[in-house]
Scaffold this motif. Sequence first.
Motif, mmCIF file in Angstrom:
data_model
loop_
_atom_site.group_PDB
_atom_site.id
_atom_site.type_symbol
_atom_site.label_atom_id
_atom_site.label_comp_id
_atom_site.label_asym_id
_atom_site.label_seq_id
_atom_site.Cartn_x
_atom_site.Cartn_y
_atom_site.Cartn_z
ATOM 1 N N GLU A 111 -5.209 -12.287 -9.712
ATOM 2 C CA GLU A 111 -3.476 -13.071 -9.540
ATOM 3 C C GLU A 111 -2.755 -13.894 -9.790
ATOM 4 O OE1 GLU A 111 -6.146 -17.084 -7.732
ATOM 5 O OE2 GLU A 111 -7.022 -16.126 -6.433
ATOM 6 N N TYR A 112 -1.797 -12.471 -10.633
ATOM 7 C CA TYR A 112 -0.858 -13.046 -11.180
ATOM 8 C C TYR A 112 0.374 -12.110 -10.370
ATOM 9 C CZ TYR A 112 2.191 -11.648 -15.290
ATOM 10 O OH TYR A 112 2.700 -11.407 -16.364
ATOM 11 N N PHE A 113 0.695 -11.855 -10.182
ATOM 12 C CA PHE A 113 1.754 -11.747 -8.835
ATOM 13 C C PHE A 113 2.469 -11.526 -7.844
ATOM 14 C CE2 PHE A 113 0.135 -7.346 -11.280
ATOM 15 C CZ PHE A 113 1.102 -7.060 -11.694
ATOM 16 N N ASP A 114 4.053 -12.171 -7.849
ATOM 17 C CA ASP A 114 4.176 -13.146 -6.143
ATOM 18 C C ASP A 114 4.242 -11.654 -5.301
ATOM 19 O OD1 ASP A 114 4.931 -15.674 -8.070
ATOM 20 O OD2 ASP A 114 5.729 -14.650 -8.835
ATOM 21 N N ALA A 115 4.760 -11.232 -5.605
ATOM 22 C CA ALA A 115 5.058 -10.126 -4.977
ATOM 23 C C ALA A 115 4.645 -8.786 -4.942
ATOM 24 C CB ALA A 115 6.412 -9.939 -4.002
ATOM 25 N N ILE A 116 4.330 -7.720 -4.283
ATOM 26 C CA ILE A 116 3.840 -5.996 -4.089
ATOM 27 C C ILE A 116 4.558 -5.054 -4.011
ATOM 28 C CG2 ILE A 116 2.433 -4.191 -4.395
ATOM 29 C CD1 ILE A 116 0.018 -6.203 -5.349
ATOM 30 N N ILE A 117 5.474 -4.232 -4.455
ATOM 31 C CA ILE A 117 6.054 -3.490 -4.046
ATOM 32 C C ILE A 117 6.423 -1.974 -4.268
ATOM 33 C CG2 ILE A 117 8.000 -4.660 -4.052
ATOM 34 C CD1 ILE A 117 9.257 -3.703 -5.808
ATOM 35 N N SER A 118 6.654 -0.933 -2.597
ATOM 36 C CA SER A 118 6.621 0.643 -2.663
ATOM 37 C C SER A 118 6.701 0.947 -2.161
ATOM 38 C CB SER A 118 4.892 0.375 -2.466
ATOM 39 O OG SER A 118 4.276 1.831 -2.436
ATOM 40 N N ALA A 119 8.177 1.683 -2.545
ATOM 41 C CA ALA A 119 9.070 2.857 -1.543
ATOM 42 C C ALA A 119 9.024 3.755 -1.790
ATOM 43 C CB ALA A 119 10.200 2.414 -2.748
ATOM 44 N N GLN A 120 8.186 4.735 -0.511
ATOM 45 C CA GLN A 120 8.694 5.403 -0.348
ATOM 46 C C GLN A 120 7.039 6.155 -1.251
ATOM 47 O OE1 GLN A 120 11.321 6.101 1.541
ATOM 48 N NE2 GLN A 120 10.274 7.814 1.718
ATOM 49 N N ALA A 121 5.897 5.319 -1.576
ATOM 50 C CA ALA A 121 4.894 6.060 -1.867
ATOM 51 C C ALA A 121 3.602 5.237 -1.807
ATOM 52 C CB ALA A 121 4.686 5.623 -3.026
ATOM 53 N N PHE A 122 3.352 4.388 -0.466
ATOM 54 C CA PHE A 122 2.060 3.487 -0.076
ATOM 55 C C PHE A 122 1.401 4.451 -0.171
ATOM 56 C CE2 PHE A 122 -0.954 0.121 0.676
ATOM 57 C CZ PHE A 122 -0.914 -0.164 -0.404
ATOM 58 N N HIS A 123 1.428 6.112 1.037
ATOM 59 C CA HIS A 123 1.132 5.705 1.945
ATOM 60 C C HIS A 123 0.362 7.095 0.632
ATOM 61 C CE1 HIS A 123 4.969 8.476 1.078
ATOM 62 N NE2 HIS A 123 4.394 9.548 0.807
ATOM 63 N N TRP A 124 0.324 7.431 -0.468
ATOM 64 C CA TRP A 124 -0.645 8.458 -1.379
ATOM 65 C C TRP A 124 -2.058 7.233 -2.175
ATOM 66 C CZ3 TRP A 124 -0.310 13.446 -1.179
ATOM 67 C CH2 TRP A 124 1.391 14.243 -1.284
ATOM 68 N N VAL A 125 -1.836 5.990 -1.776
ATOM 69 C CA VAL A 125 -2.866 5.369 -2.647
ATOM 70 C C VAL A 125 -4.107 5.015 -1.531
ATOM 71 C CG1 VAL A 125 -3.747 2.816 -3.045
ATOM 72 C CG2 VAL A 125 -0.870 3.208 -3.714
ATOM 73 N N SER A 126 -5.018 5.771 -2.153
ATOM 74 C CA SER A 126 -5.779 5.202 -1.613
ATOM 75 C C SER A 126 -7.373 4.716 -0.636
ATOM 76 C CB SER A 126 -7.510 6.142 -2.486
ATOM 77 O OG SER A 126 -7.084 7.346 -3.289
ATOM 78 N N GLN A 127 -7.357 4.271 0.372
ATOM 79 C CA GLN A 127 -8.073 2.690 0.619
ATOM 80 C C GLN A 127 -9.009 3.462 1.384
ATOM 81 O OE1 GLN A 127 -5.644 0.858 0.809
ATOM 82 N NE2 GLN A 127 -3.599 2.311 1.039
ATOM 83 N N PRO A 128 -9.969 1.953 1.183
ATOM 84 C CA PRO A 128 -9.286 0.881 1.212
ATOM 85 C C PRO A 128 -9.081 0.613 0.076
ATOM 86 C CG PRO A 128 -12.016 1.077 1.096
ATOM 87 C CD PRO A 128 -11.352 2.073 1.687
ATOM 88 N N ILE A 129 -9.317 0.941 -1.259
ATOM 89 C CA ILE A 129 -9.409 0.286 -2.619
ATOM 90 C C ILE A 129 -7.505 -0.120 -3.166
ATOM 91 C CG2 ILE A 129 -8.366 2.594 -3.380
ATOM 92 C CD1 ILE A 129 -10.568 1.645 -6.262
ATOM 93 N N GLY A 130 -7.197 0.468 -1.911
ATOM 94 C CA GLY A 130 -5.435 0.416 -2.255
ATOM 95 C C GLY A 130 -5.034 -1.623 -1.893
ATOM 96 N N TYR A 131 -5.623 -1.974 -0.572
ATOM 97 C CA TYR A 131 -5.250 -2.788 -0.330
ATOM 98 C C TYR A 131 -6.097 -4.413 -0.998
ATOM 99 C CZ TYR A 131 -2.949 -0.823 3.429
ATOM 100 O OH TYR A 131 -2.582 0.184 4.387
ATOM 101 N N SER A 132 -7.373 -3.243 -1.494
ATOM 102 C CA SER A 132 -8.271 -4.562 -1.616
ATOM 103 C C SER A 132 -7.478 -5.017 -3.518
ATOM 104 C CB SER A 132 -9.029 -4.059 -1.738
ATOM 105 O OG SER A 132 -10.321 -4.771 -2.981
ATOM 106 N N LYS A 133 -7.067 -3.958 -3.685
ATOM 107 C CA LYS A 133 -6.660 -4.049 -5.915
ATOM 108 C C LYS A 133 -4.885 -5.219 -5.449
ATOM 109 C CE LYS A 133 -6.640 -0.955 -8.490
ATOM 110 N NZ LYS A 133 -7.359 -0.929 -9.863
#
Length: 266
Positions: A111-133
């Motif tokens: 619970e540290y960040f106000d926002a998370i951004i990802s440009a042209q990259a989030f499709h490489w993140v494994s799910q569901p761990i990506g949304y969880s983190k």
Amino acid sequence: MDMNMRTENDRQRATQEFNQMSDYYDKYRPDYPEELVKTIINKANLTVGSKLLEIGAGSGKATAQFADFGFEIVCIEPGADLVEQGKAKFNDNKNIKFIVSRFEDYSEPLEYFDAIISAQAFHWVSQPIGYSKCSTSLKEGGYLALFWQIDLFRDVDLDRELMAIISKYEGFVSCMSEEEYSKRMESITCKIASSGLFSKPEIIHSYLDKTFLAEEYFRYMMTAANFVKKTDKEKQACREELIQLADKYNGIKRRLTFELYLTKKL
């Protein structure tokens, strides 16, 4: 560029290839529209001192557009060479920190960040761990902003002929048909909402109308991993076909679509 799970080999290969072509990417990919950046800042209520996490930051192409607002930005990037470029680029900005890591392996603060951004990259993140983190590292009410650049192809002569050249030389740069794009939006929306951790995303579009010279489009294609690996002879043949196409149509006219999926932590 769907949101499907990628294998470990796919991710490692993509990191290596992007490391190799990062200079091309920085030079020849267009910047993200200013209105897209301001939309994220305004809707996520970001102010001086807000804390941002960027996933898949590369050497900092998108980072640069958030760098002058006084945010604290932590940039996660698995490519070590890219991180070194990013550190050098923002050497004078003490609010920007680069870390060599896949997001899946990053020890995120809770619970540290106000926002998370990802440009042209989030499709490489494994799910569901990506949304969880993302959820665990965002503050209550924090925002996740995922954005991409897409080149949509219509059923017109220029688009068909350009796609034939792109297909021949494997110069695919975020290319898809309008029908494919409609399915893509539905798929991404469904996967974000079905995570149970974020609201149904608001999809916001920006556009860039650009007439490329043949050499400009050739350089744009140099940001495609498969095209970079072509022989000099193949690249020259592609360049000549692009010159003929640009002469025929008085330039290579494109309307680049920038899509933002903005969603709030539940």
